[in-house]
Design a protein around this motif. Structure first.
Motif, mmCIF file in Angstrom:
data_model
loop_
_atom_site.group_PDB
_atom_site.id
_atom_site.type_symbol
_atom_site.label_atom_id
_atom_site.label_comp_id
_atom_site.label_asym_id
_atom_site.label_seq_id
_atom_site.Cartn_x
_atom_site.Cartn_y
_atom_site.Cartn_z
ATOM 1 N N PRO A 139 0.808 -1.228 0.000
ATOM 2 C CA PRO A 139 0.000 0.000 0.000
ATOM 3 C C PRO A 139 0.839 1.276 0.000
ATOM 4 O O PRO A 139 0.482 2.245 -0.660
ATOM 5 C CB PRO A 139 -0.817 -0.142 1.290
ATOM 6 N N ILE A 154 -7.523 4.553 7.121
ATOM 7 C CA ILE A 154 -8.468 3.453 6.882
ATOM 8 C C ILE A 154 -8.795 2.779 8.208
ATOM 9 O O ILE A 154 -7.899 2.297 8.903
ATOM 10 C CB ILE A 154 -7.873 2.410 5.907
ATOM 11 N N THR A 188 -10.057 -0.165 10.607
ATOM 12 C CA THR A 188 -9.813 -1.592 10.472
ATOM 13 C C THR A 188 -10.748 -2.396 11.366
ATOM 14 O O THR A 188 -11.291 -1.879 12.348
ATOM 15 C CB THR A 188 -8.360 -1.938 10.859
ATOM 16 N N GLY A 204 -7.425 1.960 13.427
ATOM 17 C CA GLY A 204 -7.181 2.148 12.008
ATOM 18 C C GLY A 204 -5.701 2.316 11.713
ATOM 19 O O GLY A 204 -4.857 2.375 12.611
ATOM 20 N N ARG A 205 -5.403 2.386 10.411
ATOM 21 C CA ARG A 205 -4.036 2.589 9.939
ATOM 22 C C ARG A 205 -3.990 3.866 9.105
ATOM 23 O O ARG A 205 -4.940 4.169 8.373
ATOM 24 C CB ARG A 205 -3.567 1.409 9.087
ATOM 25 N N HIS A 257 -14.176 6.406 5.748
ATOM 26 C CA HIS A 257 -12.759 6.539 6.032
ATOM 27 C C HIS A 257 -12.368 7.964 5.637
ATOM 28 O O HIS A 257 -13.242 8.783 5.367
ATOM 29 C CB HIS A 257 -11.974 5.465 5.282
ATOM 30 N N SER A 298 -8.940 1.334 -2.619
ATOM 31 C CA SER A 298 -8.628 1.256 -1.191
ATOM 32 C C SER A 298 -9.478 0.199 -0.498
ATOM 33 O O SER A 298 -9.004 -0.511 0.391
ATOM 34 C CB SER A 298 -8.854 2.620 -0.532
ATOM 35 N N GLU A 299 -10.742 0.100 -0.933
ATOM 36 C CA GLU A 299 -11.620 -0.883 -0.300
ATOM 37 C C GLU A 299 -11.174 -2.304 -0.619
ATOM 38 O O GLU A 299 -11.184 -3.176 0.257
ATOM 39 C CB GLU A 299 -13.060 -0.674 -0.764
ATOM 40 N N SER A 326 -8.154 -2.924 1.447
ATOM 41 C CA SER A 326 -8.548 -2.999 2.848
ATOM 42 C C SER A 326 -9.253 -4.323 3.161
ATOM 43 O O SER A 326 -9.023 -4.918 4.215
ATOM 44 C CB SER A 326 -9.473 -1.825 3.191
ATOM 45 N N ARG A 331 -6.719 -7.018 3.446
ATOM 46 C CA ARG A 331 -5.982 -6.902 4.707
ATOM 47 C C ARG A 331 -6.863 -7.277 5.885
ATOM 48 O O ARG A 331 -6.399 -7.895 6.848
ATOM 49 C CB ARG A 331 -5.443 -5.479 4.879
ATOM 50 N N THR A 332 -8.152 -6.919 5.830
ATOM 51 C CA THR A 332 -9.070 -7.314 6.892
ATOM 52 C C THR A 332 -9.164 -8.832 6.980
ATOM 53 O O THR A 332 -9.152 -9.410 8.076
ATOM 54 C CB THR A 332 -10.462 -6.711 6.646
#
Length: 396
Positions: free
Chosen positions: A23, A48, A50, A57-58, A137, A168-169, A172, A175-176
């Motif tokens: 990212p 974002i 999380t 979030g990050r 976000h 981004s979604e 994300s 990563r989620t």
């Protein structure tokens, strides 16, 4: 910023962003493309939220000529004065844009804009980043351009938000999925599941050290204390082990009431069994010290705890086991069964750490033979070893 240049960045977001492996690389590339296209961007931030038990979030911060800064924000930030006075609070809570020009007196209510003035920033805008699931976000955009962002600049930022949100979604969501799998099944198992090992019967044979532990007197504890207190005790008790296990290369596979199953993989090609076993023993000693130091106040009393852990080394089947569409990623095999039987022996002998003959033969660190014991399901009695440094404690 010309529409044709903006269109090129949009097409890159849709089709070319995947060439960036991380990212941070994608964000740096994205910002540099916008600057090359004519957007007077000096600083860009994206936050974002999380789905994580500890992290709210990050955030990723890009500045011209610098590496992208990556940070994680814990949930307590929501109660902080900094968040209460941040433009991002309005973005998250109301889904609104917030603009702050340094020459606008109203912007003084946001400390970040006063801070940015010292760095030559002339204009700031925070823009919501909306995902398809309805979650909000945030992004922030800053410039040093005299007079701030122009109307065309703001229009370009708004136009790029939709494709940025979709990309981004997707990142994300992946990563989620990784974080949820890490949280609930462990990082090695999570990587295998994401890699496609999702069918029942997908298993591998692996040599590993098996760690099986449980809390002494847990049944009596559960009977005399409220359920909420028991849960709090268990969480603190597991913290005493999980930190040590992960710190020494292990993976927690399962919590079973007050029991814990973990594995420490051994690379048979490297021949690092002795090295791995030494780390496991150190993790056991650290866990023992942490549990002994654990003092949990209950009313006017203070609860103290003891636990037992059995260590064994052997081959295990590691993979998907279950019924229908409900699977569990775990390990099975005679080696796991033996570790489970040895763990029961720790309580009978008043020991905290016991090891099988196989583990003690690999890890030569002050073991004392405790004798041979018949083990249910095994034809031969098994030699059991305890640490010479430990004094047996008879449980009442």
């Amino acid at each position: 910023m010309e529409s044709s240049e903006l269109q090129r960045v949009t097409h890159w977001l849709i089709d070319g962003v995947w060439s960036s492996e991380e990212p941070a690389e994608m964000i740096a590339d994205f910002c540099e493309r916008l600057v090359a296209a004519g957007l007077p961007l000096w600083r860009f931030g994206i936050f974002i939220r999380t789905l994580h038990p500890e992290i709210f979030g990050r955030n990723f911060i890009w500045r011209q000529g610098e590496e992208v800064e990556i940070g994680a924000v814990e949930f307590d930030v929501l109660d902080s004065p900094q968040f209460a006075q941040s433009p991002l609070r309005i973005v998250f809570e109301q889904g609104l844009e917030v603009r702050g020009r340094v020459d606008d007196p109203d912007s003084k209510r946001f400390p970040i804009i006063n801070d940015m003035r010292a760095e030559g920033v002339t204009d700031y805008i925070a823009v919501p980043l909306s995902f398809l699931d309805g979650s909000i976000h945030a992004t922030s955009w800053m410039t040093r351009q005299p007079g701030g962002f122009s109307g065309d600049d703001i229009a370009a930022i708004r136009a790029i938000m939709a494709p940025l949100a979709r990309v981004s979604e997707i990142i994300s969501l992946r990563r989620t999925a990784e974080m949820l799998l890490d949280t609930y099944v462990g990082n090695r198992a999570g990587a295998r599941i994401l890699g496609g090992q999702i069918r029942r019967g997908h298993t591998d044979t692996m040599q590993a050290v098996i760690w099986l532990s449980d809390l002494r007197g847990f049944t009596a504890l559960s009977d005399r204390l409220p359920a909420e207190t028991v849960v709090a005790i268990l969480n603190h008790y597991f913290d005493c082990q999980v930190t040590a296990i992960r710190g020494h290369g292990g993976e927690v596979l399962k919590f079973m009431g007050d029991g814990l199953l973990a594995v420490f993989p051994i690379d048979e090609y490297v021949g690092d069994a002795a090295h791995v076993c030494a780390h496991v023993l150190e993790a056991a000693r650290e866990s023992r010290a942490s549990v002994e130091a654990l003092a949990f106040p209950v009313g006017v009393a203070v609860e103290r705890f003891r636990f037992g852990v059995a260590l064994h080394v052997g081959n295990i089947l590691y993979g998907n086991i279950g019924g229908g569409n409900r699977l569990d990623f775990t390990c099975i095999g005679p080696a796991v069964n033996l570790a489970a039987r040895l763990e029961k022996i720790t309580g009978r002998l008043g020991r905290t750490v016991v090891a099988s003959e196989g583990f003690a033969n690999v890890c030569h660190h002050g073991w004392h033979e405790l004798g041979e014991f018949p083990i249910a399901g095994f034809a031969k009695a098994q030699r059991v070893y305890g640490l010479a440094e430990e004094t047996p404690v008879v449980m009442a």
